[in-house]
Design an enzyme around this catalytic site. Structure first.
Site, PDB file in Angstrom:
ATOM      1  N   GLY A 196     -10.310  -9.120 -26.067  1.00 14.32           N
ATOM      2  CA  GLY A 196     -10.112  -8.072 -25.062  1.00 14.32           C
ATOM      3  C   GLY A 196      -8.799  -7.377 -25.352  1.00 14.32           C
ATOM      4  O   GLY A 196      -8.723  -6.463 -26.180  1.00 14.32           O
ATOM      5  N   SER A 197      -7.733  -7.878 -24.722  1.00 15.99           N
ATOM      6  CA  SER A 197      -6.413  -7.298 -24.967  1.00 15.99           C
ATOM      7  C   SER A 197      -6.024  -7.426 -26.437  1.00 15.99           C
ATOM      8  O   SER A 197      -5.394  -6.531 -27.000  1.00 15.99           O
ATOM      9  CB  SER A 197      -5.370  -8.015 -24.110  1.00 15.99           C
ATOM     10  OG  SER A 197      -5.718  -7.912 -22.752  1.00 15.99           O
ATOM     11  N   GLU A 228      -8.927   0.225 -20.636  1.00 20.34           N
ATOM     12  CA  GLU A 228      -7.966   0.991 -21.471  1.00 20.34           C
ATOM     13  C   GLU A 228      -6.618   0.290 -21.524  1.00 20.34           C
ATOM     14  O   GLU A 228      -5.566   0.932 -21.516  1.00 20.34           O
ATOM     15  CB  GLU A 228      -7.797   2.410 -20.925  1.00 20.34           C
ATOM     16  CG  GLU A 228      -9.004   3.288 -21.081  1.00 20.34           C
ATOM     17  CD  GLU A 228      -9.375   3.495 -22.514  1.00 20.34           C
ATOM     18  OE1 GLU A 228      -8.593   4.089 -23.254  1.00 20.34           O
ATOM     19  OE2 GLU A 228     -10.457   3.030 -22.906  1.00 20.34           O
ATOM     20  N   GLY A 229      -6.663  -1.037 -21.593  1.00 21.53           N
ATOM     21  CA  GLY A 229      -5.441  -1.844 -21.603  1.00 21.53           C
ATOM     22  C   GLY A 229      -5.068  -2.199 -20.174  1.00 21.53           C
ATOM     23  O   GLY A 229      -4.925  -1.312 -19.334  1.00 21.53           O
TER      24      GLY A 229
HETATM   25  C1  FAD Z   1     -15.804  -1.954 -15.552  1.00 18.46           C
HETATM   26  C2  FAD Z   1     -15.232  -2.184 -16.924  1.00 18.46           C
HETATM   27  C3  FAD Z   1     -15.448  -1.229 -17.903  1.00 18.46           C
HETATM   28  C4  FAD Z   1     -14.954  -1.440 -19.191  1.00 18.46           C
HETATM   29  N1  FAD Z   1     -15.223  -0.514 -20.178  1.00 18.46           N
HETATM   30  C5  FAD Z   1     -14.916  -0.797 -21.453  1.00 18.46           C
HETATM   31  C6  FAD Z   1     -15.337   0.064 -22.525  1.00 18.46           C
HETATM   32  O1  FAD Z   1     -15.920   1.127 -22.306  1.00 18.46           O
HETATM   33  N2  FAD Z   1     -15.099  -0.325 -23.801  1.00 18.46           N
HETATM   34  C7  FAD Z   1     -14.455  -1.496 -24.091  1.00 18.46           C
HETATM   35  O2  FAD Z   1     -14.306  -1.804 -25.257  1.00 18.46           O
HETATM   36  N3  FAD Z   1     -14.009  -2.322 -23.105  1.00 18.46           N
HETATM   37  C8  FAD Z   1     -14.232  -2.002 -21.799  1.00 18.46           C
HETATM   38  N4  FAD Z   1     -13.825  -2.845 -20.796  1.00 18.46           N
HETATM   39  C9  FAD Z   1     -13.091  -4.058 -21.124  1.00 18.46           C
HETATM   40  C10 FAD Z   1     -11.617  -3.962 -20.779  1.00 18.46           C
HETATM   41  O3  FAD Z   1     -10.986  -3.023 -21.607  1.00 18.46           O
HETATM   42  C11 FAD Z   1     -11.047  -5.376 -20.951  1.00 18.46           C
HETATM   43  O4  FAD Z   1     -11.537  -6.146 -19.868  1.00 18.46           O
HETATM   44  C12 FAD Z   1      -9.549  -5.388 -20.987  1.00 18.46           C
HETATM   45  O5  FAD Z   1      -9.097  -4.838 -22.186  1.00 18.46           O
HETATM   46  C13 FAD Z   1      -8.967  -6.804 -20.873  1.00 18.46           C
HETATM   47  O6  FAD Z   1      -9.541  -7.644 -21.804  1.00 18.46           O
HETATM   48  P1  FAD Z   1     -10.123  -9.055 -21.347  1.00 18.46           P
HETATM   49  O7  FAD Z   1     -11.063  -8.802 -20.212  1.00 18.46           O
HETATM   50  O8  FAD Z   1     -10.682  -9.761 -22.520  1.00 18.46           O
HETATM   51  O9  FAD Z   1      -8.910  -9.835 -20.763  1.00 18.46           O
HETATM   52  P2  FAD Z   1      -7.782 -10.732 -21.555  1.00 18.46           P
HETATM   53  O10 FAD Z   1      -7.334  -9.982 -22.736  1.00 18.46           O
HETATM   54  O11 FAD Z   1      -8.457 -12.044 -21.779  1.00 18.46           O
HETATM   55  O12 FAD Z   1      -6.706 -10.794 -20.478  1.00 18.46           O
HETATM   56  C14 FAD Z   1      -6.818 -11.607 -19.291  1.00 18.46           C
HETATM   57  C15 FAD Z   1      -5.536 -11.404 -18.494  1.00 18.46           C
HETATM   58  O13 FAD Z   1      -4.396 -11.819 -19.258  1.00 18.46           O
HETATM   59  C16 FAD Z   1      -3.459 -10.766 -19.389  1.00 18.46           C
HETATM   60  N5  FAD Z   1      -2.861 -10.779 -20.709  1.00 18.46           N
HETATM   61  C17 FAD Z   1      -3.486 -10.827 -21.898  1.00 18.46           C
HETATM   62  N6  FAD Z   1      -2.597 -10.786 -22.907  1.00 18.46           N
HETATM   63  C18 FAD Z   1      -1.373 -10.729 -22.344  1.00 18.46           C
HETATM   64  C19 FAD Z   1      -0.032 -10.651 -22.855  1.00 18.46           C
HETATM   65  N7  FAD Z   1       0.211 -10.659 -24.151  1.00 18.46           N
HETATM   66  N8  FAD Z   1       0.993 -10.586 -21.964  1.00 18.46           N
HETATM   67  C20 FAD Z   1       0.764 -10.585 -20.615  1.00 18.46           C
HETATM   68  N9  FAD Z   1      -0.481 -10.648 -20.073  1.00 18.46           N
HETATM   69  C21 FAD Z   1      -1.538 -10.715 -20.931  1.00 18.46           C
HETATM   70  C22 FAD Z   1      -4.265  -9.493 -19.182  1.00 18.46           C
HETATM   71  O14 FAD Z   1      -3.449  -8.437 -18.711  1.00 18.46           O
HETATM   72  C23 FAD Z   1      -5.287  -9.941 -18.131  1.00 18.46           C
HETATM   73  O15 FAD Z   1      -4.727  -9.858 -16.863  1.00 18.46           O
HETATM   74  C24 FAD Z   1     -14.242  -2.615 -19.486  1.00 18.46           C
HETATM   75  C25 FAD Z   1     -13.999  -3.566 -18.476  1.00 18.46           C
HETATM   76  C26 FAD Z   1     -14.479  -3.357 -17.215  1.00 18.46           C
HETATM   77  C27 FAD Z   1     -14.219  -4.402 -16.158  1.00 18.46           C
END
Ligand code: FAD
Length: 421
Positions: free
Chosen positions: A149-150, A398-399
């Site tokens: 994700g991130s 978007e992050g």
């Molecule tokens: C309704 C919806 C629409 C979306 N649309 C798209 C899309 O069109 N295309 C696409 O590719 N994705 C999409 N996403 C995905 C979205 O971009 C991701 O959910 C987001 O990037 C976070 O990734 P993750 O869910 O894997 O969370 P993680 O990366 O697993 O993060 C979990 C938590 O830990 C925190 N975290 C992670 N790393 C760090 C760090 N280094 N320092 C501090 N905190 C940290 C994050 O901020 C978050 O709070 C969508 C998500 C939703 C819910």
């Protein structure tokens, strides 16, 4: 005095969108929140007509600019650079109408931004012409995976070149793709997919590929049930030996220093443009909530004495002033990031700053709005509870807020990503 009034052309566009937002978007907001997987076709068909025309104008301009940069033609007459400034104003007003309906508007979306940023003129013509004609179409951007994700460097989806057929073969799973269902399956749209051509190379191996709707091997496996923005579909997409032409890679296929490849730079440029847009959407939702609460307070004879000393304000008046301040700060940061994008200035810090601020501020503002209206705020009788649910996504996609703050901190402190994680 510094004036932040947009130029007349943007004001005219915003006035038109306001009519659409009031007359068509707001009235159907509740209906499509409750019927999550239904589409507002009347709205979609209506906006598609004007969307096609503006997409045609835009594509013509982009192709002419490419030709001019190529040196093969005289540069066309320059227009004032207000594209992103116009975009954030329009998105803010549409999201004031409804954040979910705005997100289900047919368009190339982030896929279009990526193709425009990195594609060759031939790719732009081949992939973007569909958004200028025919039936409504959607584009989607598929980056997120169950394990990535991130941290995009963790992407596992692979793209392998088959030397016999000269095709890329994609394998992997993408989740949470906005408009994924409409782009991959339900319209003649397309999906831009991030995949690695070399897992051992980390980020440098990650490239983006265009997969056209209906390509065998690309299947929508799930459509999410969500907290908010329920009018917008969010899909999981499986790529199982999905074959696409070699020419569908965006940017160079070479694996080299990630900062030097056009593909990686282009992907980052997408965020520089899309984060202010997300911030603008958040601000539209926040403004809707704030305006509603202020109007209700006014009906009760409660006014906001802006010039009164702080100790003379009631708690409610203080809350409203704080909400307005937060919203204004987010909007000014968004205008700065959009203006920089128009000026072709490097704006990753400002784009992340406005996105982080707007996501957090509007999450708080909409919660406060629900709180200030008491039990009525929590009731489905009003749209306030919906705006609170819709607002949160802007702090996630978007992050996330944390990731965007991390980007800002790195930029301000001059740290590389390896130095500040
Ligand atoms: C309704 C919806 C629409 C979306 N649309 C798209 C899309 O069109 N295309 C696409 O590719 N994705 C999409 N996403 C995905 C979205 O971009 C991701 O959910 C987001 O990037 C976070 O990734 P993750 O869910 O894997 O969370 P993680 O990366 O697993 O993060 C979990 C938590 O830990 C925190 N975290 C992670 N790393 C760090 C760090 N280094 N320092 C501090 N905190 C940290 C994050 O901020 C978050 O709070 C969508 C998500 C939703 C819910």
């Amino acid at each position: 005095m510094i004036g932040f009034e947009p130029p007349p052309v943007i004001q005219r566009n915003v006035a038109m969108i306001k009519m659409l937002a009031e007359g068509m978007i707001r009235p159907i907001a509740r209906q499509y929140d409750e019927k999550e997987h239904e589409k507002p076709w009347d709205y979609i068909n209506l906006v598609w007509e004007s969307q096609k025309t503006s997409n045609r104008d835009r594509l013509d301009r982009v192709l002419k600019r490419d030709e001019a940069e190529d040196g093969s033609k005289q540069e066309t007459k320059k227009r004032p650079p207000i594209r992103y400034m116009n975009l954030v104003h329009v998105i803010e007003m549409m999201s004031w109408g409804d954040g979910g309906i705005y997100l289900c508007t047919p368009d190339a979306g982030l896929a279009g931004t990526a193709i425009e940023a990195v594609g060759t003129p031939e790719q732009k013509e081949r992939f973007l012409t569909r958004f200028t004609e025919g039936e409504p179409k959607w584009g989607a951007m598929a980056i997120t995976e169950p394990g990535a994700g991130s941290d995009t460097a963790a992407i596992q989806c692979t793209a392998t070149l088959d030397p016999e057929t000269n095709e890329w073969v994609l394998n992997g799973e993408k989740i949470f793709v906005t408009s994924g269902l409409m782009a991959a399956q339900e319209s003649d749209g397309l999906v831009v997919v991030w995949a690695t051509v070399d897992r051992s190379a980390g980020r440098s191996g990650i490239k983006s590929f265009v997969v056209e709707s209906g390509t065998p091997g690309m299947t929508v496996t799930k459509v999410e049930d969500k907290l908010g923005i329920r009018a917008s579909d969010t899909a999981a997409i499986l790529f199982d030996d999905c074959r696409i032409p070699y020419e569908n890679i965006l940017g160079s296929p070479e694996v080299q220093d990630q900062t030097k490849t056009k593909g990686f730079k282009g992907a980052m440029q997408t965020f520089n443009a899309s984060r202010p847009a997300v911030a603008a959407s958040a601000i539209g939702i926040g403004r809707a909530a704030l305006e509603f609460v202020k109007a209700e307070l006014e009906k009760q004879g409660i006014e906001i004495p802006y010039c009164a000393p702080r100790h003379k304000l009631t708690a409610v008046q203080r809350d409203i002033i704080e909400m307005e301040g937060q919203l204004k700060a987010a909007w000014l940061l968004t205008l700065r990031a959009a203006w920089m994008a128009d000026m072709k200035m490097n704006n990753p810090c400002e784009a992340s700053m406005c996105k982080a601020k707007a996501g957090e501020a509007v999450t708080w503002i909409t919660q406060k709005a629900v709180e200030l209206m008491g039990p009525l705020g929590y009731s489905r009788q009003l749209l306030l509870e919906k705006w609170m649910r819709d607002a949160k996504i802007n702090d996630l996609f978007e992050g996330t807020g944390q990731i965007n703050k991390l980007i800002v901190a790195r930029r301000i402190l001059g740290f590389r990503s390896s130095q500040l994680k």
